[in-house]
Design a protein around this motif. Structure first.
Motif, PDB file in Angstrom:
ATOM      1  N   LEU A   1      53.897 -18.444  11.745  1.00  0.00           N
ATOM      2  CA  LEU A   1      53.147 -19.102  12.837  1.00  0.00           C
ATOM      3  C   LEU A   1      52.571 -20.442  12.326  1.00  0.00           C
ATOM      4  O   LEU A   1      52.357 -21.451  13.395  1.00  0.00           O
ATOM      5  N   THR A   2      52.280 -20.615  10.915  1.00  0.00           N
ATOM      6  CA  THR A   2      51.890 -22.075  10.454  1.00  0.00           C
ATOM      7  C   THR A   2      52.895 -23.020  10.787  1.00  0.00           C
ATOM      8  O   THR A   2      52.590 -24.176  11.031  1.00  0.00           O
ATOM      9  N   LYS A   3      54.247 -22.521  10.436  1.00  0.00           N
ATOM     10  CA  LYS A   3      55.364 -23.509  10.718  1.00  0.00           C
ATOM     11  C   LYS A   3      55.467 -23.799  12.180  1.00  0.00           C
ATOM     12  O   LYS A   3      55.627 -25.150  12.427  1.00  0.00           O
ATOM     13  N   LEU A   4      55.479 -22.954  13.269  1.00  0.00           N
ATOM     14  CA  LEU A   4      55.228 -23.188  14.510  1.00  0.00           C
ATOM     15  C   LEU A   4      53.954 -24.139  14.789  1.00  0.00           C
ATOM     16  O   LEU A   4      54.400 -25.346  15.548  1.00  0.00           O
ATOM     17  N   LEU A   5      52.918 -23.957  14.339  1.00  0.00           N
ATOM     18  CA  LEU A   5      51.776 -24.975  14.300  1.00  0.00           C
ATOM     19  C   LEU A   5      52.049 -26.205  14.025  1.00  0.00           C
ATOM     20  O   LEU A   5      51.590 -27.156  14.683  1.00  0.00           O
TER      21      LEU A   5
ATOM     22  N   GLU B   1      47.465 -27.483  23.833  1.00  0.00           N
ATOM     23  CA  GLU B   1      47.382 -26.423  24.416  1.00  0.00           C
ATOM     24  C   GLU B   1      48.262 -25.161  23.643  1.00  0.00           C
ATOM     25  O   GLU B   1      48.058 -24.054  23.096  1.00  0.00           O
ATOM     26  N   GLU B   2      49.630 -25.528  23.203  1.00  0.00           N
ATOM     27  CA  GLU B   2      50.316 -24.913  22.212  1.00  0.00           C
ATOM     28  C   GLU B   2      49.795 -24.842  20.939  1.00  0.00           C
ATOM     29  O   GLU B   2      49.702 -23.695  20.618  1.00  0.00           O
ATOM     30  N   ARG B   3      48.922 -25.765  20.157  1.00  0.00           N
ATOM     31  CA  ARG B   3      48.349 -25.806  18.976  1.00  0.00           C
ATOM     32  C   ARG B   3      47.404 -24.679  18.913  1.00  0.00           C
ATOM     33  O   ARG B   3      47.056 -23.665  18.402  1.00  0.00           O
ATOM     34  N   LYS B   4      46.647 -24.766  20.319  1.00  0.00           N
ATOM     35  CA  LYS B   4      45.320 -23.960  20.335  1.00  0.00           C
ATOM     36  C   LYS B   4      45.866 -22.178  20.515  1.00  0.00           C
ATOM     37  O   LYS B   4      45.204 -21.461  19.839  1.00  0.00           O
ATOM     38  N   LEU B   5      46.837 -22.144  21.273  1.00  0.00           N
ATOM     39  CA  LEU B   5      47.405 -20.820  21.333  1.00  0.00           C
ATOM     40  C   LEU B   5      48.052 -20.190  19.817  1.00  0.00           C
ATOM     41  O   LEU B   5      47.495 -19.042  19.655  1.00  0.00           O
ATOM     42  N   ILE B   6      48.585 -21.092  18.896  1.00  0.00           N
ATOM     43  CA  ILE B   6      49.085 -20.457  17.897  1.00  0.00           C
ATOM     44  C   ILE B   6      48.050 -20.423  17.125  1.00  0.00           C
ATOM     45  O   ILE B   6      47.899 -19.317  16.287  1.00  0.00           O
ATOM     46  N   ARG B   7      46.981 -21.321  17.002  1.00  0.00           N
ATOM     47  CA  ARG B   7      45.861 -21.077  16.018  1.00  0.00           C
ATOM     48  C   ARG B   7      45.028 -19.672  16.633  1.00  0.00           C
ATOM     49  O   ARG B   7      44.805 -19.062  15.409  1.00  0.00           O
TER      50      ARG B   7
ATOM     51  N   ALA C   1      46.522 -17.127  17.552  1.00  0.00           N
ATOM     52  CA  ALA C   1      47.363 -15.992  17.001  1.00  0.00           C
ATOM     53  C   ALA C   1      47.256 -15.871  15.474  1.00  0.00           C
ATOM     54  O   ALA C   1      47.186 -14.577  15.163  1.00  0.00           O
ATOM     55  N   ILE C   2      47.138 -16.835  14.933  1.00  0.00           N
ATOM     56  CA  ILE C   2      46.970 -16.857  13.481  1.00  0.00           C
ATOM     57  C   ILE C   2      45.485 -16.021  13.007  1.00  0.00           C
ATOM     58  O   ILE C   2      45.439 -15.477  12.270  1.00  0.00           O
ATOM     59  N   ARG C   3      44.355 -16.655  13.790  1.00  0.00           N
ATOM     60  CA  ARG C   3      43.278 -15.879  13.570  1.00  0.00           C
ATOM     61  C   ARG C   3      43.338 -14.533  13.946  1.00  0.00           C
ATOM     62  O   ARG C   3      42.567 -13.774  13.229  1.00  0.00           O
ATOM     63  N   LYS C   4      43.912 -13.833  14.850  1.00  0.00           N
ATOM     64  CA  LYS C   4      44.285 -12.701  15.400  1.00  0.00           C
ATOM     65  C   LYS C   4      44.881 -12.105  14.195  1.00  0.00           C
ATOM     66  O   LYS C   4      44.374 -10.871  13.786  1.00  0.00           O
TER      67      LYS C   4
END
Length: 117
Positions: free
Chosen positions: A81-85, A92-98, A100-103
């Protein structure tokens, strides 16, 4: 320069400066109102012309974000996920990925908590 009285010269210079200041203010107000009218009018025209296209782009972006959200749910590795970020370009993409990382991190913490007790 025609008068020798210094006080009268000061009053004349002061009056000249005041007139120049008022003239500058009037010019600035005229320019500002012209700029405002021009921007407002062209903006309305752009909105009318670009509305269908912007609406379609917004719908496409929402669909792409929904697909990304489903893809992120399948990923269980924080490093991936960090690589995707890092590769993501849109906010908005970065927001969703962050999110997901928090979850994932919260789930990892919850998974470790019962074993510590």
């Amino acid at each position: 320069e025609a008068t020798l009285d210094l006080a009268e010269r000061r009053r004349i210079r002061s009056a000249i400066r005041e007139l120049q200041r008022q003239e500058l203010e009037q010019d600035e107000e005229a320019l500002a109102s012209k700029r405002f009218r021009a921007e407002r009018g062209s903006h309305r025209q752009d909105d009318k012309e670009n509305w269908p296209r912007s609406r379609r782009l917004e719908e496409e972006q929402q669909a792409a974000l929904a697909a990304l959200s489903r893809q992120l749910e399948a990923i269980t590795d924080v490093e991936e996920l960090t690589k995707l970020l890092r590769a993501a370009g849109e906010y908005e993409e970065r927001k969703l990925i962050r999110a997901a990382i928090r979850k994932l991190r919260a789930e990892e913490i919850e998974g470790e908590a019962p074993s510590l007790r």
